[in-house]
Motif scaffolding. Structure first.
Motif, PDB file in Angstrom:
ATOM      1  N   HIS A 159       0.836  -1.209   0.000  1.00  0.00           N
ATOM      2  CA  HIS A 159       0.000   0.000   0.000  1.00  0.00           C
ATOM      3  C   HIS A 159       0.866   1.252   0.000  1.00  0.00           C
ATOM      4  CE1 HIS A 159      -3.432   2.569   0.755  1.00  0.00           C
ATOM      5  NE2 HIS A 159      -2.790   3.116   1.782  1.00  0.00           N
ATOM      6  N   GLY A 160       0.563   2.148  -0.914  1.00  0.00           N
ATOM      7  CA  GLY A 160       1.309   3.394  -1.001  1.00  0.00           C
ATOM      8  C   GLY A 160       2.559   3.323  -1.852  1.00  0.00           C
ATOM      9  N   SER A 161       2.926   2.130  -2.313  1.00  0.00           N
ATOM     10  CA  SER A 161       4.121   1.982  -3.141  1.00  0.00           C
ATOM     11  C   SER A 161       3.854   2.509  -4.547  1.00  0.00           C
ATOM     12  CB  SER A 161       4.529   0.506  -3.215  1.00  0.00           C
ATOM     13  OG  SER A 161       5.437   0.285  -4.275  1.00  0.00           O
ATOM     14  N   GLN A 162       4.892   3.070  -5.162  1.00  0.00           N
ATOM     15  CA  GLN A 162       4.750   3.539  -6.540  1.00  0.00           C
ATOM     16  C   GLN A 162       4.535   2.385  -7.515  1.00  0.00           C
ATOM     17  OE1 GLN A 162       8.410   5.609  -7.066  1.00  0.00           O
ATOM     18  NE2 GLN A 162       9.660   3.773  -7.289  1.00  0.00           N
ATOM     19  N   TYR A 163       4.877   1.172  -7.083  1.00  0.00           N
ATOM     20  CA  TYR A 163       4.687  -0.006  -7.925  1.00  0.00           C
ATOM     21  C   TYR A 163       3.332  -0.679  -7.701  1.00  0.00           C
ATOM     22  CZ  TYR A 163       9.707   0.665  -8.258  1.00  0.00           C
ATOM     23  OH  TYR A 163      10.950   1.216  -8.461  1.00  0.00           O
ATOM     24  N   GLY A 164       2.570  -0.199  -6.724  1.00  0.00           N
ATOM     25  CA  GLY A 164       1.301  -0.839  -6.391  1.00  0.00           C
ATOM     26  C   GLY A 164       0.312  -0.857  -7.532  1.00  0.00           C
ATOM     27  N   ILE A 165       0.382   0.119  -8.425  1.00  0.00           N
ATOM     28  CA  ILE A 165      -0.542   0.191  -9.555  1.00  0.00           C
ATOM     29  C   ILE A 165      -0.426  -1.013 -10.476  1.00  0.00           C
ATOM     30  CG2 ILE A 165       1.079   1.467 -11.036  1.00  0.00           C
ATOM     31  CD1 ILE A 165      -1.301   3.031 -12.136  1.00  0.00           C
ATOM     32  N   MET A 166       0.725  -1.680 -10.450  1.00  0.00           N
ATOM     33  CA  MET A 166       0.945  -2.802 -11.354  1.00  0.00           C
ATOM     34  C   MET A 166       0.085  -4.006 -11.004  1.00  0.00           C
ATOM     35  SD  MET A 166       5.101  -2.761 -11.571  1.00  0.00           S
ATOM     36  CE  MET A 166       6.037  -1.350 -12.140  1.00  0.00           C
ATOM     37  N   VAL A 167      -0.096  -4.269  -9.707  1.00  0.00           N
ATOM     38  CA  VAL A 167      -0.803  -5.469  -9.264  1.00  0.00           C
ATOM     39  C   VAL A 167      -2.309  -5.271  -9.440  1.00  0.00           C
ATOM     40  CG1 VAL A 167      -1.226  -7.050  -7.355  1.00  0.00           C
ATOM     41  CG2 VAL A 167       1.016  -5.977  -7.611  1.00  0.00           C
ATOM     42  N   GLY A 168      -2.896  -6.094 -10.284  1.00  0.00           N
ATOM     43  CA  GLY A 168      -4.311  -5.967 -10.566  1.00  0.00           C
ATOM     44  C   GLY A 168      -4.653  -4.786 -11.449  1.00  0.00           C
ATOM     45  N   CYS A 169      -3.669  -4.265 -12.180  1.00  0.00           N
ATOM     46  CA  CYS A 169      -3.922  -3.125 -13.066  1.00  0.00           C
ATOM     47  C   CYS A 169      -5.026  -3.478 -14.066  1.00  0.00           C
ATOM     48  CB  CYS A 169      -2.652  -2.723 -13.800  1.00  0.00           C
ATOM     49  SG  CYS A 169      -1.987  -3.990 -14.917  1.00  0.00           S
ATOM     50  N   SER A 170      -5.764  -2.474 -14.511  1.00  0.00           N
ATOM     51  CA  SER A 170      -6.822  -2.734 -15.481  1.00  0.00           C
ATOM     52  C   SER A 170      -6.258  -3.027 -16.856  1.00  0.00           C
ATOM     53  CB  SER A 170      -7.784  -1.539 -15.548  1.00  0.00           C
ATOM     54  OG  SER A 170      -7.096  -0.338 -15.848  1.00  0.00           O
ATOM     55  N   SER A 171      -5.061  -2.459 -17.162  1.00  0.00           N
ATOM     56  CA  SER A 171      -4.414  -2.739 -18.443  1.00  0.00           C
ATOM     57  C   SER A 171      -2.960  -2.310 -18.379  1.00  0.00           C
ATOM     58  CB  SER A 171      -5.123  -2.007 -19.594  1.00  0.00           C
ATOM     59  OG  SER A 171      -4.996  -0.595 -19.459  1.00  0.00           O
ATOM     60  N   VAL A 187       9.674   1.001 -22.181  1.00  0.00           N
ATOM     61  CA  VAL A 187       8.772   1.874 -21.436  1.00  0.00           C
ATOM     62  C   VAL A 187       7.417   1.174 -21.403  1.00  0.00           C
ATOM     63  CG1 VAL A 187       7.591   4.096 -21.340  1.00  0.00           C
ATOM     64  CG2 VAL A 187       9.980   3.982 -22.073  1.00  0.00           C
ATOM     65  N   ILE A 188       6.920   0.905 -20.189  1.00  0.00           N
ATOM     66  CA  ILE A 188       5.668   0.184 -19.999  1.00  0.00           C
ATOM     67  C   ILE A 188       4.662   1.102 -19.312  1.00  0.00           C
ATOM     68  CG2 ILE A 188       4.592  -1.939 -19.167  1.00  0.00           C
ATOM     69  CD1 ILE A 188       6.967  -2.460 -20.964  1.00  0.00           C
ATOM     70  N   GLU A 189       3.463   1.143 -19.852  1.00  0.00           N
ATOM     71  CA  GLU A 189       2.400   1.960 -19.271  1.00  0.00           C
ATOM     72  C   GLU A 189       1.425   1.070 -18.516  1.00  0.00           C
ATOM     73  OE1 GLU A 189       0.046   5.308 -21.399  1.00  0.00           O
ATOM     74  OE2 GLU A 189      -1.216   3.500 -21.527  1.00  0.00           O
ATOM     75  N   PHE A 190       1.177   1.392 -17.258  1.00  0.00           N
ATOM     76  CA  PHE A 190       0.187   0.680 -16.437  1.00  0.00           C
ATOM     77  C   PHE A 190      -0.963   1.621 -16.125  1.00  0.00           C
ATOM     78  CE2 PHE A 190       3.966  -1.803 -15.706  1.00  0.00           C
ATOM     79  CZ  PHE A 190       3.504  -3.107 -15.552  1.00  0.00           C
ATOM     80  N   THR A 191      -2.187   1.122 -16.291  1.00  0.00           N
ATOM     81  CA  THR A 191      -3.374   1.906 -15.987  1.00  0.00           C
ATOM     82  C   THR A 191      -4.142   1.237 -14.863  1.00  0.00           C
ATOM     83  OG1 THR A 191      -3.552   2.701 -18.265  1.00  0.00           O
ATOM     84  CG2 THR A 191      -5.532   2.843 -16.896  1.00  0.00           C
ATOM     85  N   GLY A 192      -4.414   2.017 -13.800  1.00  0.00           N
ATOM     86  CA  GLY A 192      -5.204   1.529 -12.685  1.00  0.00           C
ATOM     87  C   GLY A 192      -6.568   2.177 -12.676  1.00  0.00           C
ATOM     88  N   GLN A 193      -7.219   2.137 -11.531  1.00  0.00           N
ATOM     89  CA  GLN A 193      -8.568   2.694 -11.436  1.00  0.00           C
ATOM     90  C   GLN A 193      -8.571   4.209 -11.600  1.00  0.00           C
ATOM     91  OE1 GLN A 193     -10.283   1.303  -7.748  1.00  0.00           O
ATOM     92  NE2 GLN A 193     -10.930  -0.632  -8.658  1.00  0.00           N
ATOM     93  N   ASN A 194      -7.560   4.859 -11.058  1.00  0.00           N
ATOM     94  CA  ASN A 194      -7.598   6.322 -11.016  1.00  0.00           C
ATOM     95  C   ASN A 194      -6.436   7.015 -11.705  1.00  0.00           C
ATOM     96  OD1 ASN A 194      -9.964   6.308  -9.294  1.00  0.00           O
ATOM     97  ND2 ASN A 194      -8.603   5.665  -7.627  1.00  0.00           N
ATOM     98  N   CYS A 195      -5.474   6.255 -12.222  1.00  0.00           N
ATOM     99  CA  CYS A 195      -4.320   6.913 -12.818  1.00  0.00           C
ATOM    100  C   CYS A 195      -3.577   5.987 -13.771  1.00  0.00           C
ATOM    101  CB  CYS A 195      -3.365   7.407 -11.728  1.00  0.00           C
ATOM    102  SG  CYS A 195      -2.546   6.087 -10.807  1.00  0.00           S
ATOM    103  N   THR A 196      -2.637   6.578 -14.499  1.00  0.00           N
ATOM    104  CA  THR A 196      -1.755   5.854 -15.401  1.00  0.00           C
ATOM    105  C   THR A 196      -0.327   6.241 -15.078  1.00  0.00           C
ATOM    106  OG1 THR A 196      -3.386   5.723 -17.188  1.00  0.00           O
ATOM    107  CG2 THR A 196      -1.075   5.529 -17.817  1.00  0.00           C
TER     108      THR A 196
END
Length: 237
Positions: A159-171, A187-196
Motif C-alpha cells: 500500500h502506497g508503493s509507486q509499484y502498487g498500480i501494477m498489481v491488478g492493473c486494469s491494463s 517503457v511500460i504503461e500501467f493503468t489503474g482505477q484512477n491513474c496511469t
C-alpha cells in the motif's frame, strides 16, 4: 491462413486429418470469424497454438474452443489482453467441462529462446493477474539478490508503493523499446482505477555468472519514469 490442395477432395481430406494448427500472432487485429469457420472444418484438431496475438480476448478464446471440441492443448502464451478476472473464470469453467490443457503466459519460465518483449509481457501480465511470483521469476540473479526472497519482493507492491498500480492493473502496454544488443530498455504503461503511470524496464542478456539462466533475458531494474528511485532493492535497506 489457407490449405492449398489440387482438388476439393484433397482439401477436405487435409482438413479432416489436420491435428495441429498454429496461428501467427501480429499487431494487426485478425479476422477471428475466418478462423472460426476454419476450426469448424478441422474435426481432428488436437493442438491449437495462438501465441503472441495482441488482440485475443477471453470471449474470443471461448468461441474458438467451443468449435474445437477435440482440442486437447491450447497454447496462448504472450497473447493479450486475456483480461483478468474474466480469463480466470474461463480457465475455471474449462476445467469442469473438458480435458483441455490451457498453456498461457502464467506458465512460462525463463528460457533462452524468449525475447526481451516476451519477458516484460510475462512480468507485466503476471502482475495484472496478481501473480507477483511470475514477475519475480524473471528478475535477474543480481536483482533477486537485492530484492529477494519472494516474500520481501512482494513488499515492493504494498500500500502506497509507486509499484502498487501494477498489481491488478486494469491494463498495460509496451510503449517503446531501445536495444543495444546486450541490454534493452522498455517503457511500460500501467493503468489503474484512477491513474496511469509509465515505468522504465531494464533487461540484460545473462552471462555464465547467471548459472542456469545463462543466455536468458532477465530484468535488472524497474524505474518510475521521471523519478530517480530504481527498483534495485536499495530503498528496501
Amino acid at each position: 491462413l489457407s490449405l492449398r490442395c489440387c482438388s476439393g477432395s484433397l482439401a477436405r481430406s487435409a482438413e479432416l486429418s489436420l491435428q495441429e494448427l498454429r496461428v501467427k500472432g501480429n499487431d494487426s487485429p485478425p479476422d477471428w470469424q475466418v478462423l472460426l469457420r476454419l476450426l469448424k472444418r478441422l474435426s481432428s484438431l488436437r493442438v491449437l497454438v495462438i501465441r503472441r496475438s495482441k488482440h485475443l480476448s477471453a470471449e474470443v478464446l471461448v468461441d474458438l474452443l467451443d468449435v474445437s471440441p477435440r482440442c486437447e492443448l491450447c497454447d496462448v502464451c504472450f497473447s493479450l489482453p486475456l483480461t483478468w478476472p474474466s480469463y480466470s473464470q474461463l480457465k475455471a469453467d474449462l476445467a469442469t467441462r473438458r480435458p483441455l490443457h490451457l498453456l498461457d503466459t502464467l506458465d512460462v519460465e525463463p528460457r533462452p529462446e524468449l525475447s526481451p518483449e516476451d519477458v516484460v509481457i510475462a512480468q507485466a501480465y503476471g502482475l495484472h493477474c496478481h501473480r507477483i511470483d511470475v514477475c519475480f521469476s524473471f528478475a535477474s540473479p543480481a536483482n533477486k539478490r537485492m530484492t529477494g526472497p519472494l516474500d520481501r519482493f512482494q513488499g515492493l507492491f504494498g500500500h502506497g508503493s509507486q509499484y502498487g498500480i501494477m498489481v491488478g492493473c486494469s491494463s498495460f502496454r509496451v510503449c517503446r523499446e531501445e536495444n543495444d544488443g546486450s541490454r534493452v530498455l522498455f517503457v511500460i504503461e500501467f493503468t489503474g482505477q484512477n491513474c496511469t503511470r509509465l515505468f522504465n524496464w531494464v533487461l540484460s542478456l545473462q552471462d555464465s555468472s547467471a548459472g542456469d539462466f545463462e543466455g536468458c533475458w532477465m530484468t535488472d531494474a524497474v524505474m518510475l519514469l521521471s523519478q530517480a528511485a530504481i527498483w534495485d532493492g536499495s530503498f528496501l535497506e
